[in-house]
Design an enzyme around this catalytic site. Structure first.
Site, PDB file in Angstrom:
ATOM      1  N   HIS A  87       0.580  -1.500  -0.108  1.00 55.44           N
ATOM      2  CA  HIS A  87      -0.108  -0.010   0.325  1.00 55.44           C
ATOM      3  C   HIS A  87       0.686   1.537   0.062  1.00 55.44           C
ATOM      4  CE1 HIS A  87      -3.080   3.185   0.807  1.00 55.44           C
ATOM      5  NE2 HIS A  87      -3.719   2.377   0.789  1.00 55.44           N
TER       6      HIS A  87
ATOM      7  N   GLU B 266      -4.021   2.180  -6.931  1.00 53.10           N
ATOM      8  CA  GLU B 266      -4.277   3.066  -6.594  1.00 53.10           C
ATOM      9  C   GLU B 266      -2.874   3.811  -6.798  1.00 53.10           C
ATOM     10  OE1 GLU B 266      -6.486   1.960  -2.577  1.00 53.10           O
ATOM     11  OE2 GLU B 266      -4.219   1.449  -2.219  1.00 53.10           O
TER      12      GLU B 266
HETATM   13  P1  13P Z   1      -9.888   7.087   0.643  1.00 55.68           P
HETATM   14  O1  13P Z   1     -10.465   5.429  -0.142  1.00 55.68           O
HETATM   15  O2  13P Z   1      -9.811   7.383   1.518  1.00 55.68           O
HETATM   16  O3  13P Z   1      -9.351   7.509  -0.528  1.00 55.68           O
HETATM   17  O4  13P Z   1      -8.751   4.712   0.212  1.00 55.68           O
HETATM   18  C1  13P Z   1      -8.010   4.789  -0.579  1.00 55.68           C
HETATM   19  C2  13P Z   1      -7.330   3.739   0.425  1.00 55.68           C
HETATM   20  O5  13P Z   1      -6.156   4.407   0.047  1.00 55.68           O
HETATM   21  C3  13P Z   1      -7.570   2.301  -0.159  1.00 55.68           C
HETATM   22  O6  13P Z   1      -6.738   1.190  -0.298  1.00 55.68           O
END
Ligand code: 13P
Length: 248
Positions: free
Chosen positions: A94, A164
Site C-alpha cells: 500500500h 491505486e
Molecule cells: P480512500 O478510499 O480513503 O481514498 O483510500 C483509498 C485507499 O488507500 C484504500 O486502500
C-alpha cells in the site's frame, strides 16, 4: 463476481467501535448478495473479529505483512501469523507503507512468503504523480513486474492487483472512468506481456482511491474491473451500502 475490499487503515480507535463497524458491514453483506466483501482491520483487531464472525460471508485480511514466517523482527507480523489469526487475505505494498520505505524488492518477498501459505494477496500499485512523459506508466509497470517475479503460476488465482494512484488516495476526487479504464488495461497488458496468458486470465484487478457513493456506479461500469479497494468509505455504512449496491 465483484469484490469490495474495505481497508480500515488505522481505524477505529477502540475494539468496541471496531465491533460496531463490523456489525454494520456484516448487516450490509447479508442484505446485498452477489458481492465479495473483504475487511482489512488493524492487525490488533484481526484475530478477535475473525474468530467472532466465523461463518459470515465476509473474509478478513491484514493490511501488511513481513516476508519471513517467524524470527527477530520487532513489531512485524508474519504470513503464518496472519493465517493463524483466521484471515485469508493480505494487502501488500500500500502507498502508505511504501512512503515509509517499503520497496518493490520487499513487496516481491512479501508476496512470495504470503503465497507460500496460500493467502490471497492484494498487491497495491500506483504512481505518486502523473507527468507529461508518461513516466508514471513505467513506474506502475515496474511495481507489477517486480511484485510478481517470485509468484508461482499455481498461485496466480490467489492474486489481485489493486491500482491505486497515490494522488487519489484520501483525495476529494477519483480519476474519471475513462482514466481508470486506461490504467486497468495497462495493468492487464503488463501482466500478460510479462507473465503470460495464464496470469492474465487468473489475476484479478481492482481500483482504489477516493471511491465513494457518488462515483461508485461510474467506476463499476468500467470494463475489465473486478472490484474496488476503499478507505474512508469503508468506515461509513451509508457510503459502503451505496458502493456495494453499485458493485451488484
Ligand atoms: P480512500 O478510499 O480513503 O481514498 O483510500 C483509498 C485507499 O488507500 C484504500 O486502500
Amino acid at each position: 463476481m465483484k469484490t469490495v475490499i474495505c481497508n480500515w487503515k488505522m481505524n477505529p480507535k477502540s475494539f468496541d467501535e471496531a465491533k460496531r463497524l463490523f456489525a454494520a458491514t456484516k448487516k450490509l453483506s447479508l442484505t446485498t448478495k452477489g458481492t465479495d466483501i473483504v475487511v482489512l482491520p488493524p492487525t490488533i483487531f484481526l484475530r478477535e473479529l475473525a474468530k467472532s464472525y466465523r461463518g459470515v460471508r465476509i473474509e478478513f485480511g491484514a493490511q501488511h505483512v513481513f516476508w519471513e514466517q517467524e524470527g527477530s523482527h520487532t513489531g512485524d507480523t508474519s504470513p503464518a501469523q496472519v493465517r493463524d489469526s483466521g484471515a485469508t487475505h493480505v494487502l501488500i505494498g500500500h502507498a502508505e507503507r511504501r512512503i515509509l520505505g517499503e520497496t518493490d524488492a520487499q513487496v516481491r518477498m512479501k508476496v512470495a512468503a504470503s503465497l507460500e501459505l496460500k493467502l490471497d494477496v492484494i498487491i497495491a500499485v500506483g504512481e505518486r504523480e502523473r507527468d507529461a512523459h508518461g513516466e508514471h506508466i513505467q513506474q506502475v509497470r515496474e511495481q507489477i513486474v517486480t511484485a510478481l517475479a517470485d509468484a508461482p503460476p499455481a498461485r496466480y488465482k490467489n492474486i489481485t492487483i489493486a491500482y491505486e494512484p497515490v494522488w487519489a488516495i484520501g483525495a476529494a476526487f477519483a480519476p474519471d472512468a475513462h482514466e481508470v479504464h486506461q490504467m486497468m488495461l495497462l495493468v492487464r497488458k503488463t501482466i500478460r506481456d510479462t507473465y503470460g496468458e495464464r496470469a492474465f486470465k487468473l489475476i484479478r484487478v481492482v481500483y482504489g482511491g477516493a471511491v465513494n457513493k457518488e462515483n461508485a456506479e461510474a467506476i463499476f461500469a468500467v470494463p475489465d474491473l473486478d472490484g474496488v479497494l476503499i478507505g474512508r468509505a469503508s468506515l461509513d455504512p451509508t457510503q459502503l451500502e451505496s458502493i456495494i449496491k453499485a458493485a451488484q
